[in-house]
Design a protein around this motif. Sequence first.
Motif, PDB file in Angstrom:
ATOM      1  N   ILE A  14      57.354  89.021  30.359  1.00 17.59           N
ATOM      2  CA  ILE A  14      58.736  89.623  29.955  1.00 17.59           C
ATOM      3  C   ILE A  14      59.867  88.958  30.629  1.00 17.59           C
ATOM      4  CG2 ILE A  14      59.911  91.783  30.074  1.00 17.59           C
ATOM      5  CD1 ILE A  14      57.182  93.139  29.127  1.00 17.59           C
ATOM      6  N   LEU A  15      59.705  89.099  31.854  1.00 20.48           N
ATOM      7  CA  LEU A  15      60.819  88.247  32.889  1.00 20.48           C
ATOM      8  C   LEU A  15      61.022  86.852  32.316  1.00 20.48           C
ATOM      9  CD1 LEU A  15      59.619  89.794  36.315  1.00 20.48           C
ATOM     10  CD2 LEU A  15      61.715  90.331  35.207  1.00 20.48           C
ATOM     11  N   SER A  16      60.118  86.229  32.070  1.00 25.13           N
ATOM     12  CA  SER A  16      60.195  84.799  31.622  1.00 25.13           C
ATOM     13  C   SER A  16      61.088  84.909  30.469  1.00 25.13           C
ATOM     14  CB  SER A  16      58.881  84.126  31.411  1.00 25.13           C
ATOM     15  OG  SER A  16      58.433  84.055  32.624  1.00 25.13           O
ATOM     16  N   ARG A  17      60.918  85.631  29.421  1.00 23.04           N
ATOM     17  CA  ARG A  17      61.446  85.873  28.232  1.00 23.04           C
ATOM     18  C   ARG A  17      63.028  86.246  28.422  1.00 23.04           C
ATOM     19  NH1 ARG A  17      56.850  88.055  26.210  1.00 23.04           N
ATOM     20  NH2 ARG A  17      57.805  89.970  26.092  1.00 23.04           N
ATOM     21  N   LEU A  18      62.992  87.149  29.296  1.00 24.98           N
ATOM     22  CA  LEU A  18      64.547  87.565  29.700  1.00 24.98           C
ATOM     23  C   LEU A  18      65.288  86.637  30.353  1.00 24.98           C
ATOM     24  CD1 LEU A  18      63.348  91.009  30.878  1.00 24.98           C
ATOM     25  CD2 LEU A  18      64.870  90.377  28.970  1.00 24.98           C
ATOM     26  N   LYS A  19      64.639  85.632  31.132  1.00 28.24           N
ATOM     27  CA  LYS A  19      65.108  84.785  31.769  1.00 28.24           C
ATOM     28  C   LYS A  19      65.782  83.613  30.683  1.00 28.24           C
ATOM     29  CE  LYS A  19      64.856  80.831  35.027  1.00 28.24           C
ATOM     30  NZ  LYS A  19      63.915  79.890  35.444  1.00 28.24           N
ATOM     31  N   GLU A  20      64.980  83.408  29.677  1.00 28.84           N
ATOM     32  CA  GLU A  20      65.367  82.310  28.655  1.00 28.84           C
ATOM     33  C   GLU A  20      66.694  82.898  27.990  1.00 28.84           C
ATOM     34  OE1 GLU A  20      61.975  82.035  26.108  1.00 28.84           O
ATOM     35  OE2 GLU A  20      60.665  80.777  27.693  1.00 28.84           O
ATOM     36  N   ARG A  21      66.996  84.315  27.951  1.00 29.45           N
ATOM     37  CA  ARG A  21      67.950  84.950  27.343  1.00 29.45           C
ATOM     38  C   ARG A  21      69.069  84.958  28.188  1.00 29.45           C
ATOM     39  NH1 ARG A  21      64.320  89.598  24.756  1.00 29.45           N
ATOM     40  NH2 ARG A  21      63.293  88.203  23.143  1.00 29.45           N
ATOM     41  N   GLY A  22      68.912  84.648  29.403  1.00 34.73           N
ATOM     42  CA  GLY A  22      70.056  84.683  30.389  1.00 34.73           C
ATOM     43  C   GLY A  22      70.203  86.299  31.002  1.00 34.73           C
ATOM     44  N   LEU A  23      69.181  87.009  30.767  1.00 35.81           N
ATOM     45  CA  LEU A  23      69.468  88.446  31.119  1.00 35.81           C
ATOM     46  C   LEU A  23      68.692  88.605  32.743  1.00 35.81           C
ATOM     47  CD1 LEU A  23      68.642  90.148  27.899  1.00 35.81           C
ATOM     48  CD2 LEU A  23      70.776  89.722  28.898  1.00 35.81           C
ATOM     49  N   VAL A  24      68.139  87.625  33.128  1.00 39.51           N
ATOM     50  CA  VAL A  24      67.542  87.762  34.532  1.00 39.51           C
ATOM     51  C   VAL A  24      67.719  86.524  35.265  1.00 39.51           C
ATOM     52  CG1 VAL A  24      66.029  89.932  34.201  1.00 39.51           C
ATOM     53  CG2 VAL A  24      65.305  87.614  33.971  1.00 39.51           C
ATOM     54  N   ARG A  25      67.773  86.597  36.660  1.00 41.47           N
ATOM     55  CA  ARG A  25      67.804  85.523  37.312  1.00 41.47           C
ATOM     56  C   ARG A  25      66.614  85.350  38.176  1.00 41.47           C
ATOM     57  NH1 ARG A  25      72.418  86.988  41.236  1.00 41.47           N
ATOM     58  NH2 ARG A  25      71.769  89.205  40.474  1.00 41.47           N
ATOM     59  N   HIS A  26      66.171  84.181  38.589  1.00 41.01           N
ATOM     60  CA  HIS A  26      65.044  83.849  39.338  1.00 41.01           C
ATOM     61  C   HIS A  26      64.864  82.798  40.120  1.00 41.01           C
ATOM     62  CE1 HIS A  26      60.528  83.840  39.570  1.00 41.01           C
ATOM     63  NE2 HIS A  26      60.449  82.448  39.106  1.00 41.01           N
ATOM     64  N   LYS A  27      64.399  83.342  41.200  1.00 41.94           N
ATOM     65  CA  LYS A  27      64.214  82.294  42.642  1.00 41.94           C
ATOM     66  C   LYS A  27      62.799  82.680  43.307  1.00 41.94           C
ATOM     67  CE  LYS A  27      69.211  81.452  43.876  1.00 41.94           C
ATOM     68  NZ  LYS A  27      69.914  81.770  45.022  1.00 41.94           N
ATOM     69  N   ARG A  28      61.747  81.607  42.844  1.00 40.36           N
ATOM     70  CA  ARG A  28      60.698  82.104  43.234  1.00 40.36           C
ATOM     71  C   ARG A  28      60.426  82.779  44.523  1.00 40.36           C
ATOM     72  NH1 ARG A  28      55.668  79.140  41.228  1.00 40.36           N
ATOM     73  NH2 ARG A  28      56.392  78.503  39.085  1.00 40.36           N
ATOM     74  N   PRO A  29      59.792  83.704  44.550  1.00 40.11           N
ATOM     75  CA  PRO A  29      59.106  84.570  43.591  1.00 40.11           C
ATOM     76  C   PRO A  29      59.835  86.006  43.251  1.00 40.11           C
ATOM     77  CG  PRO A  29      58.307  85.206  45.845  1.00 40.11           C
ATOM     78  CD  PRO A  29      59.239  84.167  46.004  1.00 40.11           C
ATOM     79  N   TYR A  30      61.012  85.799  43.240  1.00 37.83           N
ATOM     80  CA  TYR A  30      62.112  86.966  43.125  1.00 37.83           C
ATOM     81  C   TYR A  30      62.706  86.948  41.605  1.00 37.83           C
ATOM     82  CZ  TYR A  30      60.765  87.983  47.933  1.00 37.83           C
ATOM     83  OH  TYR A  30      60.116  88.233  49.248  1.00 37.83           O
ATOM     84  N   TRP A  31      62.931  88.072  41.476  1.00 35.94           N
ATOM     85  CA  TRP A  31      63.750  88.532  40.135  1.00 35.94           C
ATOM     86  C   TRP A  31      64.746  89.255  40.322  1.00 35.94           C
ATOM     87  CZ3 TRP A  31      62.383  85.653  35.662  1.00 35.94           C
ATOM     88  CH2 TRP A  31      61.048  85.101  35.461  1.00 35.94           C
ATOM     89  N   ALA A  32      65.994  89.255  39.413  1.00 40.08           N
ATOM     90  CA  ALA A  32      67.216  89.950  39.823  1.00 40.08           C
ATOM     91  C   ALA A  32      67.643  90.174  38.404  1.00 40.08           C
ATOM     92  CB  ALA A  32      67.805  89.656  40.696  1.00 40.08           C
ATOM     93  N   ILE A  33      68.560  91.127  38.123  1.00 39.98           N
ATOM     94  CA  ILE A  33      69.137  91.250  37.053  1.00 39.98           C
ATOM     95  C   ILE A  33      70.534  90.080  36.758  1.00 39.98           C
ATOM     96  CG2 ILE A  33      70.899  93.012  37.605  1.00 39.98           C
ATOM     97  CD1 ILE A  33      69.150  93.183  34.071  1.00 39.98           C
ATOM     98  N   THR A  34      70.626  89.731  35.744  1.00 43.93           N
ATOM     99  CA  THR A  34      71.983  88.791  35.698  1.00 43.93           C
ATOM    100  C   THR A  34      73.250  89.341  36.156  1.00 43.93           C
ATOM    101  OG1 THR A  34      73.259  87.518  34.191  1.00 43.93           O
ATOM    102  CG2 THR A  34      72.617  89.764  33.339  1.00 43.93           C
ATOM    103  N   ASN A  35      74.153  88.610  36.805  1.00 43.64           N
ATOM    104  CA  ASN A  35      75.418  89.193  37.278  1.00 43.64           C
ATOM    105  C   ASN A  35      76.263  89.046  36.209  1.00 43.64           C
ATOM    106  OD1 ASN A  35      75.495  86.430  37.445  1.00 43.64           O
ATOM    107  ND2 ASN A  35      75.676  86.272  39.590  1.00 43.64           N
ATOM    108  N   ASP A  36      75.866  88.574  35.141  1.00 44.83           N
ATOM    109  CA  ASP A  36      76.745  88.525  33.764  1.00 44.83           C
ATOM    110  C   ASP A  36      76.740  89.817  33.092  1.00 44.83           C
ATOM    111  OD1 ASP A  36      78.256  87.800  31.386  1.00 44.83           O
ATOM    112  OD2 ASP A  36      77.334  85.869  31.113  1.00 44.83           O
ATOM    113  N   GLU A  37      77.651  90.822  33.558  1.00 43.04           N
ATOM    114  CA  GLU A  37      77.813  92.128  33.025  1.00 43.04           C
ATOM    115  C   GLU A  37      77.867  92.129  31.454  1.00 43.04           C
ATOM    116  OE1 GLU A  37      77.153  96.017  33.176  1.00 43.04           O
ATOM    117  OE2 GLU A  37      76.960  94.511  34.901  1.00 43.04           O
ATOM    118  N   GLU A  38      78.950  91.138  31.266  1.00 42.19           N
ATOM    119  CA  GLU A  38      79.275  90.998  29.459  1.00 42.19           C
ATOM    120  C   GLU A  38      77.960  90.476  28.628  1.00 42.19           C
ATOM    121  OE1 GLU A  38      82.095  88.305  26.868  1.00 42.19           O
ATOM    122  OE2 GLU A  38      82.855  89.046  28.711  1.00 42.19           O
TER     123      GLU A  38
END
Length: 119
Positions: free
Chosen positions: A59-83
């Motif tokens: 799921i995180l990988s799909r969300l990353k493809e959509r630009g909704l999460v950020r990833h720096k191995r091994p961590y994930w965070a929500i996008t900072n693009d609020e819009e």
Amino acid sequence: MSSGTIDIDEFEDADADEFAERNDTERIVVFLDANDDRAWKAATIAERLDLYADAVSAILSRLKERGLVRHKRPYWAITNDEERLQSAYRLHRHHESADEQYGGERLEELRTDEMETVQ
């Protein structure tokens, strides 16, 4: 487990039954958004939400493809693009409303004689 809280504006704007059932993707996005001051390992997200780690990673990988999460191995965070996040949320709600109003898609009913069978 998770903190068990949501933003008060989200609470006030919600329908009475809106929080009854969230799918895994929604739960992950809401969790990351509510904890946007931290980055998380997929396994920790899975543990906090009582989900399978492999499912969370997918799921995180799909969300990353959509630009909704950020990833720096091994961590994930929500996008900072609020819009972008708000736009995805609105689109998701629009699809849910359409499903409620018109019913979900039933692919078998859409099948025609001209369609190929995919196996």
